[in-house]
Scaffold this motif. Structure first.
Motif, PDB file in Angstrom:
ATOM      1  N   LYS A 224      44.656  41.571 -72.317  1.00  0.00           N
ATOM      2  CA  LYS A 224      44.678  41.399 -70.867  1.00  0.00           C
ATOM      3  C   LYS A 224      45.799  40.470 -70.396  1.00  0.00           C
ATOM      4  O   LYS A 224      46.223  40.562 -69.229  1.00  0.00           O
ATOM      5  CB  LYS A 224      43.329  40.872 -70.381  1.00  0.00           C
ATOM      6  N   GLN A 225      46.282  39.590 -71.258  1.00  0.00           N
ATOM      7  CA  GLN A 225      47.350  38.691 -70.827  1.00  0.00           C
ATOM      8  C   GLN A 225      48.647  39.443 -70.535  1.00  0.00           C
ATOM      9  O   GLN A 225      49.542  38.927 -69.876  1.00  0.00           O
ATOM     10  CB  GLN A 225      47.607  37.617 -71.880  1.00  0.00           C
ATOM     11  N   HIS A 226      48.736  40.678 -70.992  1.00  0.00           N
ATOM     12  CA  HIS A 226      49.915  41.492 -70.732  1.00  0.00           C
ATOM     13  C   HIS A 226      49.760  42.376 -69.495  1.00  0.00           C
ATOM     14  O   HIS A 226      50.700  43.080 -69.122  1.00  0.00           O
ATOM     15  CB  HIS A 226      50.194  42.411 -71.932  1.00  0.00           C
ATOM     16  N   ILE A 227      48.581  42.349 -68.868  1.00  0.00           N
ATOM     17  CA  ILE A 227      48.254  43.326 -67.829  1.00  0.00           C
ATOM     18  C   ILE A 227      47.975  42.645 -66.495  1.00  0.00           C
ATOM     19  O   ILE A 227      47.254  41.651 -66.426  1.00  0.00           O
ATOM     20  CB  ILE A 227      47.020  44.167 -68.243  1.00  0.00           C
ATOM     21  N   GLY A 228      48.547  43.195 -65.440  1.00  0.00           N
ATOM     22  CA  GLY A 228      48.140  42.894 -64.073  1.00  0.00           C
ATOM     23  C   GLY A 228      47.305  44.063 -63.591  1.00  0.00           C
ATOM     24  O   GLY A 228      47.663  45.216 -63.836  1.00  0.00           O
ATOM     25  N   TYR A 229      46.206  43.788 -62.906  1.00  0.00           N
ATOM     26  CA  TYR A 229      45.252  44.858 -62.604  1.00  0.00           C
ATOM     27  C   TYR A 229      44.741  44.698 -61.184  1.00  0.00           C
ATOM     28  O   TYR A 229      44.359  43.609 -60.774  1.00  0.00           O
ATOM     29  CB  TYR A 229      44.091  44.779 -63.601  1.00  0.00           C
ATOM     30  N   ILE A 230      44.738  45.785 -60.426  1.00  0.00           N
ATOM     31  CA  ILE A 230      44.125  45.761 -59.106  1.00  0.00           C
ATOM     32  C   ILE A 230      43.249  46.989 -58.959  1.00  0.00           C
ATOM     33  O   ILE A 230      43.633  48.097 -59.319  1.00  0.00           O
ATOM     34  CB  ILE A 230      45.173  45.726 -57.971  1.00  0.00           C
ATOM     35  N   THR A 231      42.059  46.787 -58.457  1.00  0.00           N
ATOM     36  CA  THR A 231      41.140  47.849 -58.075  1.00  0.00           C
ATOM     37  C   THR A 231      40.458  47.385 -56.802  1.00  0.00           C
ATOM     38  O   THR A 231      40.244  46.179 -56.606  1.00  0.00           O
ATOM     39  CB  THR A 231      40.109  48.121 -59.187  1.00  0.00           C
ATOM     40  N   PRO A 232      40.125  48.292 -55.870  1.00  0.00           N
ATOM     41  CA  PRO A 232      39.479  47.858 -54.628  1.00  0.00           C
ATOM     42  C   PRO A 232      38.243  47.001 -54.856  1.00  0.00           C
ATOM     43  O   PRO A 232      37.963  46.083 -54.080  1.00  0.00           O
ATOM     44  CB  PRO A 232      39.120  49.193 -53.948  1.00  0.00           C
ATOM     45  N   ALA A 233      37.499  47.266 -55.923  1.00  0.00           N
ATOM     46  CA  ALA A 233      36.281  46.490 -56.191  1.00  0.00           C
ATOM     47  C   ALA A 233      36.591  45.025 -56.493  1.00  0.00           C
ATOM     48  O   ALA A 233      35.760  44.141 -56.256  1.00  0.00           O
ATOM     49  CB  ALA A 233      35.511  47.105 -57.354  1.00  0.00           C
TER      50      ALA A 233
END
Length: 413
Positions: A262-271
């Motif tokens: 996860k330290q390599h990932i930016g994540y967006i979801t409406p929730a």
């Protein structure tokens, strides 16, 4: 005679007061025929309410005849379950809050046909923020703005066609807080990956590579396995073990932790937006993306403040750094969430339905921002949506096509 109404809205005015009045009265001018009748609400908020009921009280209502929970269903499957439940209740009128959001074209058409059939006996109130979603049998049009319901006569005057002669984000993309060197030519690689849940086959022999700087769009109908595929990449699915999956230089199952991924990932979801319910300023929201926290609980450094200020300037919100996140419109909140996920320039930015529930104007702004991130950064971008957004410019598309063996992946360029 059965009356039907369309209420156009944007993301700057909360819908809850209008829905409450339409359901509980007194009815607004123009809707007097609904007095004394029983209504039902078809909306994402209702689905979330029933999901909360399942999680907190282990009481299944919408899925009482199924083994599967609402949480594990796709967006389309959840909407089908809610619609079936509402039909059993036999309401006199039905409020449809952006009913086609989060649905693929075929599921959207299926729901449209059901609503068309229902309209012969049940009054329909369609609340919508996308002009293209307007149901053809509706002739009475209103506009909901600043807690006022205004008659418009025709839909063409309810929402203007939106376009931008100039780039809405002319400022340069702020730099990463630290210089990142990409040593691997491949960030994510899946080789012949298949996933099943009991006797339900979801994915079949998916092979896919994501390299630094790639801009991918992930498409597929509801239930095709998009969420399952994302969970393999983010490290949230145990189905990844034993498969040929390489994530950010590590073979899955070689001793890496979920945090290593996860330290390599930016994540967006409406929730994710719903998790920020406190009094968080815009500056705090962006800085929390640097420290990976829901809220900010440490004193930010001057460098962090400067970086947050650069992103707010890019979004045209520099003068609102001390304003609370929950006071923004839904569209502005989505822009902030995109910036928060991108502020560290992650190796991979995953945008899961970033335009869901947005009006035409707000969705177009998000698309402009995503295109800019793709042009001006080295981050790989993965854009997931059920709706083909005008103006989005991915380099490649992974299309999931369901089969009896599970969804197969086809790469479109």
């Amino acid at each position: 005679m059965i009356n039907h109404w369309a209420i156009f809205t944007d993301n700057s005015t909360p819908l809850a007061p209008l829905a409450d009045r339409l359901l509980n009265g007194p009815q607004p001018e123009g809707f007097e025929s609904l007095e004394g009748k029983r209504g039902a609400l078809f909306s994402t908020s209702e689905i979330l309410r029933w999901m909360e009921e399942e999680l907190r009280h282990d009481r299944k209502v919408l899925t009482r005849d199924r083994e599967q929970s609402l949480q594990s269903m796709s967006s389309g499957e959840r909407k089908k379950a809610l619609f079936a439940f509402i039909l059993e209740e036999e309401p006199d009128y039905l409020i449809l809050d952006n009913p086609f959001d989060n649905l693929d074209p075929s599921t959207r058409e299926e729901l449209r046909e059901k609503i068309m059939g229902l309209s012969a006996t049940v009054s329909v109130i369609q609340v919508l923020s996308r002009k293209s979603d307007l149901l053809p049998f509706i002739e009475k049009h209103f506009y909901w703005k600043e807690d006022k319901l205004l008659g418009t006569g025709k839909s063409e005057t309810a929402l203007d066609e939106l376009g931008y002669a100039n780039e809405p984000f002319p400022e340069a993309l702020p730099p990463p807080p630290e210089n990142t060197v990409y040593t691997d030519r491949t960030l994510v690689e899946l080789r012949n990956v298949s996933v099943s849940f009991r006797d339900k086959k979801v994915l079949h022999r998916i092979s896919w590579k994501i390299a630094p700087g790639d801009f991918w769009e992930l498409r597929g109908p509801n239930g095709s396995g998009k969420t399952t595929l994302l969970s393999l990449i983010t490290g949230d699915s145990p189905k990844a073990y034993g498969q040929e999956i390489n994530l950010f230089g590590h073979r899955k199952g070689s001793g890496e932790s979920v945090w290593d991924i996860k330290q390599h990932i930016g994540y967006i979801t409406p929730a994710l937006t719903d998790r920020f319910r406190g009094y968080h300023t815009l500056e705090q929201m962006l800085i929390s993306g640097l420290v990976d926290s829901i809220g900010l609980y440490t004193l930010p450094t001057e460098k962090q403040r400067e970086l947050a200020g650069s992103w707010l300037k890019l979004l045209g919100l520099a003068d609102r750094k001390d304003h609370y996140f929950h006071d923004l419109s839904k569209g502005q909140q989505r822009l902030i969430m995109c910036a928060r996920a991108m502020i560290k320039h992650p190796s991979l930015l995953i945008l899961d339905e970033p335009t869901a529930d947005l009006d035409d104007h707000s969705a177009q702004l998000v698309v402009h921002l995503v295109n800019k991130l793709g042009r001006e950064s080295h981050s790989a971008i993965l854009f997931v949506s059920h709706r083909e957004e005008p103006g989005l410019r991915p380099g490649s598309v992974l299309q999931l096509n369901p089969t009896q063996r599970g969804s197969e992946g086809i790469i479109l360029t």
